[in-house]
Write an enzyme that holds these catalytic residues in place. Structure first.
Site, PDB file in Angstrom:
ATOM      1  N   ARG B 297     -11.785  -5.114   5.199  1.00  0.00           N
ATOM      2  CA  ARG B 297     -11.051  -4.635   6.370  1.00  0.00           C
ATOM      3  C   ARG B 297     -10.216  -5.754   6.992  1.00  0.00           C
ATOM      4  O   ARG B 297      -9.123  -5.526   7.496  1.00  0.00           O
ATOM      5  CB  ARG B 297     -12.033  -4.035   7.396  1.00  0.00           C
ATOM      6  CG  ARG B 297     -12.590  -2.738   6.869  1.00  0.00           C
ATOM      7  CD  ARG B 297     -13.577  -2.052   7.777  1.00  0.00           C
ATOM      8  NE  ARG B 297     -13.847  -0.717   7.225  1.00  0.00           N
ATOM      9  CZ  ARG B 297     -14.759   0.110   7.684  1.00  0.00           C
ATOM     10  NH1 ARG B 297     -15.504  -0.233   8.712  1.00  0.00           N
ATOM     11  NH2 ARG B 297     -14.927   1.289   7.127  1.00  0.00           N
ATOM     12  N   TYR B 441      -6.044   3.416   4.628  1.00  0.00           N
ATOM     13  CA  TYR B 441      -7.134   3.087   3.676  1.00  0.00           C
ATOM     14  C   TYR B 441      -8.129   2.077   4.267  1.00  0.00           C
ATOM     15  O   TYR B 441      -7.931   1.556   5.342  1.00  0.00           O
ATOM     16  CB  TYR B 441      -6.618   2.684   2.303  1.00  0.00           C
ATOM     17  CG  TYR B 441      -5.674   1.508   2.136  1.00  0.00           C
ATOM     18  CD1 TYR B 441      -5.513   0.501   3.078  1.00  0.00           C
ATOM     19  CD2 TYR B 441      -4.932   1.405   0.956  1.00  0.00           C
ATOM     20  CE1 TYR B 441      -4.652  -0.560   2.852  1.00  0.00           C
ATOM     21  CE2 TYR B 441      -4.063   0.339   0.719  1.00  0.00           C
ATOM     22  CZ  TYR B 441      -3.935  -0.647   1.680  1.00  0.00           C
ATOM     23  OH  TYR B 441      -3.100  -1.700   1.445  1.00  0.00           O
ATOM     24  N   GLU B 442      -9.190   1.880   3.520  1.00  0.00           N
ATOM     25  CA  GLU B 442     -10.272   0.971   3.933  1.00  0.00           C
ATOM     26  C   GLU B 442     -10.905   1.439   5.254  1.00  0.00           C
ATOM     27  O   GLU B 442     -11.318   0.648   6.079  1.00  0.00           O
ATOM     28  CB  GLU B 442      -9.701  -0.445   4.058  1.00  0.00           C
ATOM     29  CG  GLU B 442     -10.625  -1.567   3.632  1.00  0.00           C
ATOM     30  CD  GLU B 442     -11.357  -1.316   2.337  1.00  0.00           C
ATOM     31  OE1 GLU B 442     -10.695  -1.252   1.288  1.00  0.00           O
ATOM     32  OE2 GLU B 442     -12.582  -1.186   2.360  1.00  0.00           O
ATOM     33  N   GLY B 443     -11.005   2.773   5.410  1.00  0.00           N
ATOM     34  CA  GLY B 443     -11.505   3.363   6.657  1.00  0.00           C
ATOM     35  C   GLY B 443     -10.328   3.552   7.593  1.00  0.00           C
ATOM     36  O   GLY B 443      -9.743   2.567   8.052  1.00  0.00           O
TER      37      GLY B 443
END
Lengths: 267, 620
Positions: B297, B441-443
């Site tokens: 993140r 992306y990535e949460g």
């Protein structure tokens, strides 16, 4: 085959140069220093020769401690050792003074091949290589764009451009070669991270003029054979002039011709 | 080339003058390193990024990824810079020497990554994903697994991926259906479909090692029953040769941006011949994957910073060159000459927004990276907890605020370019397209806000928040001694108070049947948190810069405004410090001053969003 590479630290080509108040030097605060690009080609050429013929590559330079960063960069690229002549008496020398110091180091190293850029991108004098070769009584081949060494390591073959053509030269060793060409020809390698870590542990000797047996009076500003009188910046470009007013195209063309004839007087 | 990617002076200011990372070298872990080496690293990263990555940025965007006869090819021009990147050891810059890494502090690796990311983000994704996979193996792999895969990943010889998403399991990972079927040899047959897999298939490397989330037959439903498997594209046969492992690329997505990054659909085990090797323990897949989450993140937050940085510097350069309109004091003079658009107040405002936002966000992300280093070398549990706590609470902010603000800066850069900026011949539109994915992306950033509000703030009875608040209070005490920055300190202090109020408001609501209020207002809360965090960074920087600037004034005996202006004109270092103070001033007055309104909007707890019937949004 041992190789010495003479390098010079110069202001980054992107640096905005400002003339100092004495009109004879430039302001060095806030300058970003880099290795002279032509010297970087010399480092690359030396490493390629070493890869082929073995031996040791030693980086030689003069100047204050900030030059260490450029030498370390060359060591990180793969050179083996460094020597820096750091002596306040050298400050303000002309190329003869610098060449004296470099020659003394090279003499001690006794290499087979000496490489350096054919000029530095600061003062553009283009004399360092020739002066060192002269002082050491060595053959000097300028503007190399390709360098090869024979299998026995006894002679070098050098390509250099001449008037758009190419000349191939051969010389016995020891020899001093200055590097020409461009970035695209030499593609100097990037220093790798392991290279940067190794560079820290490679020997880097700092020498004074006394260590080299040079009398301080032989170098420095007072020993200059060429004196720098003054420097000036290129004049600021004047803004362009637009012919307008209420003229039509024909009238504008006539006005342009009149200006070229009568005011600028180039017609 | 003028600096168009990352302001190197700003990077060094953050590293050496603000965070003083050179002090890390006093610790045994980094005793072999020095500031001189850090400088060389940054310089080499800049060179490689500018000379080799940047020229492929536009080309890769135009050419895109090719998918023909089941084979995926990256843009041809990516091969050379990728090779140079791996050869230079950049992929493992901050990993331990023992695993083949270079051992530099994470914060230094992060600085290098910013240069590469700004030069070509799509290309950076390949080594970025590979690094994540390598780190999983480092932490959870058996010695044998490490021998087989990890070293090849850290060197970049092979590439890696993270395979989480499925057609019906994105944000809701627990819904995934990929199966792992026990084999007699103790390994597993993997069967299932994954989508949106970055670097899922490509020709940069001979082999790709996928880290695949799947459910072992009979395992519990939801996230509790998920395991993680090493699934190489080519697996080792008994004789040690590499054979096909039944992983097929089914499609490559056409996307808004990052055209050079291969976003693939992957099918595992179409011929029941795809073997997966369990990583770590069974049913611990989510836990293991989340272990890499902070780093991943942070990396995506850096995407926002890096692309925003490049967009800002391009726009700044353009604004200095582009002649258009007359000076605002000459509006009524028809004879007035055209001026560079940087002379126009509204253009300057946009540039200051970009400058302050990027500098502050960059500092925040570097600070988080620095905290990771401090946690890693901490000598006591208490110290480790403290820095790890800072990392944990800041990561969702770094990710969401970094990506959102990076996008807004890209958008503003297009505005500075005007009509040309909207055209593909100008470079900034690509930054905007490439940046957008970072908030997804990535949460997603919505998930980041929930992570902040629902987990991090609440964690250990609010201890993380209290700790960082304590740090902020100490900071305010320190900067309050600077009379010249009193207005900025005041605005910052107020914004911080509003953030604290909102946090308390959430804590109270969380205990009532209106517990959905913190969920509903999580995103604006994260934004307020980001404002305060970035405000803190800028004020910190301004305090350092102000002190140094005044030393320069004193050294040059510049006491009055006129002689100080002359120093600022002639001395680039002084001008830089002045720029840092200006950033803090702008951000405090134009962003922090809005904190009260933002906080009030949150604390109304107004519920129309929830109460409006679905079909009242628009009639069917």
């Amino acid at each position: 085959m041992d190789i010495a590479v003479l390098i010079k630290q110069v202001p980054d080509t992107e640096t905005v140069i400002k003339i100092a108040d004495d009109k004879k030097s430039i302001k060095t605060d806030d300058i970003k220093w880099i290795m002279n690009p032509y010297d970087e080609y010399a480092v690359e050429a030396a490493l390629r020769l070493k890869e082929k013929a073995g031996g040791k590559v030693t980086i030689v330079s003069t100047g204050p401690q900030r030059v260490v960063e450029s030498i370390r960069t060359a060591l990180a690229m793969g050179a083996d050792e460094g020597v820096l002549v750091d002596d306040p008496a050298l400050e303000g020398s002309d190329v003869f003074g610098v060449a004296k110091a470099l020659s003394a180091v090279v003499k001690e190293l006794n290499p087979d091949v000496i490489l350096c850029g054919h000029r530095a991108v600061d003062y553009d004098e283009g004399q360092r290589g020739a002066a060192v070769a002269e002082m050491l009584g060595l053959p000097h081949i300028p503007f190399a764009v390709a360098i090869d060494v024979d299998d026995g390591g006894s002679k070098v073959t050098v390509d250099r451009p001449v008037e758009g053509g190419k000349m191939t030269l051969e010389a016995s060793l020891p020899v001093l070669i200055t590097l020409g060409g461009a970035h695209a020809i030499w593609n100097p390698r990037y220093a790798s991270l392991p290279g940067i870590m190794k560079a820290k542990k490679k020997p880097l000797a700092t020498k004074t003029l006394a260590d080299l047996g040079i009398d301080a009076s032989e170098v420095g500003p007072d020993a200059r054979k060429i004196k720098l009188v003054s420097m000036e910046m290129p004049p600021e470009r004047e803004p362009g002039r637009i012919i307008d007013g209420d003229l039509d195209t024909d009238g504008k063309a006539k006005e342009l011709v009149r200006i070229l004839k009568e005011e600028i007087k180039i017609l | 080339m003028p600096q168009l990617l990352v302001d190197q002076r700003d990077v060094k200011f953050i590293l050496y003058e603000q965070l003083q990372v050179q002090k890390l070298c006093e610790h045994p872990r980094f005793s072999e390193y020095s500031q001189e080496m850090f400088d060389m690293v940054i310089e080499q990263a800049r060179k490689l990024a500018e000379n080799e990555f940047y020229p492929t940025n536009r080309m890769g965007d135009r050419e895109g990824v090719k998918f023909e006869d089941g084979v995926v090819k990256v843009p041809e021009c990516y091969h050379k810079p990728y090779k140079l990147y791996c050869e230079g050891g950049w992929l493992s810059i901050s990993d331990p020497i023992e695993v083949g890494g270079q051992g530099f502090p994470f914060v230094i690796g992060n600085a290098a990554i910013e240069f590469f990311s700004a030069a070509n983000w799509s290309l950076m994704m390949y080594p970025g994903l590979t690094h994540g996979a390598a780190r999983l193996l480092e932490k959870y792999g058996t010695p044998e697994q490490q021998e087989l895969y990890m070293y090849k990943l850290f060197s970049g010889e092979w590439a890696g991926t993270m395979c989480l998403t499925e057609p019906n399991a994105g944000t809701d990972v627990g819904a995934l259906t990929t199966k792992a079927i026990r084999r007699p040899d103790g390994n597993f047959n993997i069967v299932g479909q994954k989508i949106f897999i970055s670097s899922g298939a490509h020709d940069l490397t001979e082999n790709i090692v996928h880290m695949v989330l799947a459910r072992i037959e009979g395992a519990p439903k939801g996230t509790k029953g998920i395991s993680i498997f090493i699934v190489p594209r080519l697996r080792y046969a008994d004789d040690g040769s590499l054979i096909d492992n039944d992983v097929t690329c089914t499609n490559v997505e056409e996307k808004l941006g990052i055209h050079g990054s291969a976003t693939c659909g992957l099918s595992f085990g179409d011929n029941d011949n795809c073997i997966g090797y369990l990583l770590g323990e069974e049913n611990r897949g989510m836990r293991i994957m989340f272990d890499m989450m902070n780093e991943a993140r942070h990396f995506v937050g850096m995407q926002g910073v890096a692309l925003g940085s490049a967009a800002y510097l391009h726009a700044l350069n353009y604004a200095k060159e582009r002649l258009q309109g007359v000076h605002y004091t000459q509006l009524k003079n028809p004879e007035a000459p055209r001026v560079p658009i940087i002379e126009h107040p509204d253009v300057r405002r946009m540039l200051m927004f970009m400058k302050s936002t990027i500098e502050g966000t960059r500092a925040l992300l570097y600070y988080a990276a620095y905290c990771m280093d401090r946690a890693a070398i901490a000598e006591t549990d208490e110290e480790r907890d403290k820095f790890q706590g800072y990392v944990d609470i800041l990561i969702p902010v770094c990710k969401a605020y970094g990506s959102d603000m990076g996008f807004r800066v890209c958008e503003t850069a297009i505005q500075v370019y005007g009509g040309y900026g909207y055209c593909v011949d100008c470079p900034v539109e690509q930054y905007l397209r490439d940046c957008k994915i970072a908030s997804i992306y990535e949460g997603t950033n919505g998930i980041q806000a929930l992570d902040l509000v629902g987990r991090k703030i609440a964690l250990r009875r609010g201890l993380l928040f209290k700790n960082i608040l304590g740090e902020i209070e100490r900071f305010i005490k320190w900067v309050s001694t600077n009379y010249r920055l009193r207005n900025e300190v005041k605005l910052f202090s107020q914004a911080k108070d509003y953030l604290v109020e909102c946090t308390k408001f959430f804590a109270l609501k969380g205990m009532t049947d209106e517990f959905f209020i913190p969920i509903l207002y999580a995103t604006p809360y994260l934004e307020l948190f980001g404002d305060v965090a970035v405000g803190l960074m800028l004020l910190w920087q301004a305090t350092v810069a102000d002190q140094k600037l005044n030393e320069i004034f004193e050294d040059s005996s510049a006491k009055d405004k006129v002689s100080q202006a002359e120093v600022l004109r002639r001395n680039p270092t002084a001008a830089f410090y002045q720029g840092k103070i200006a950033s803090a001033r702008f951000f405090a007055n134009n962003v922090l001053s809005l904190a009260g309104g933002k906080a009030r909007a949150i604390m109304t707890g107004e519920k129309s969003v929830m109460e409006i019937p679905d079909n009242s949004f628009a009639l069917p």
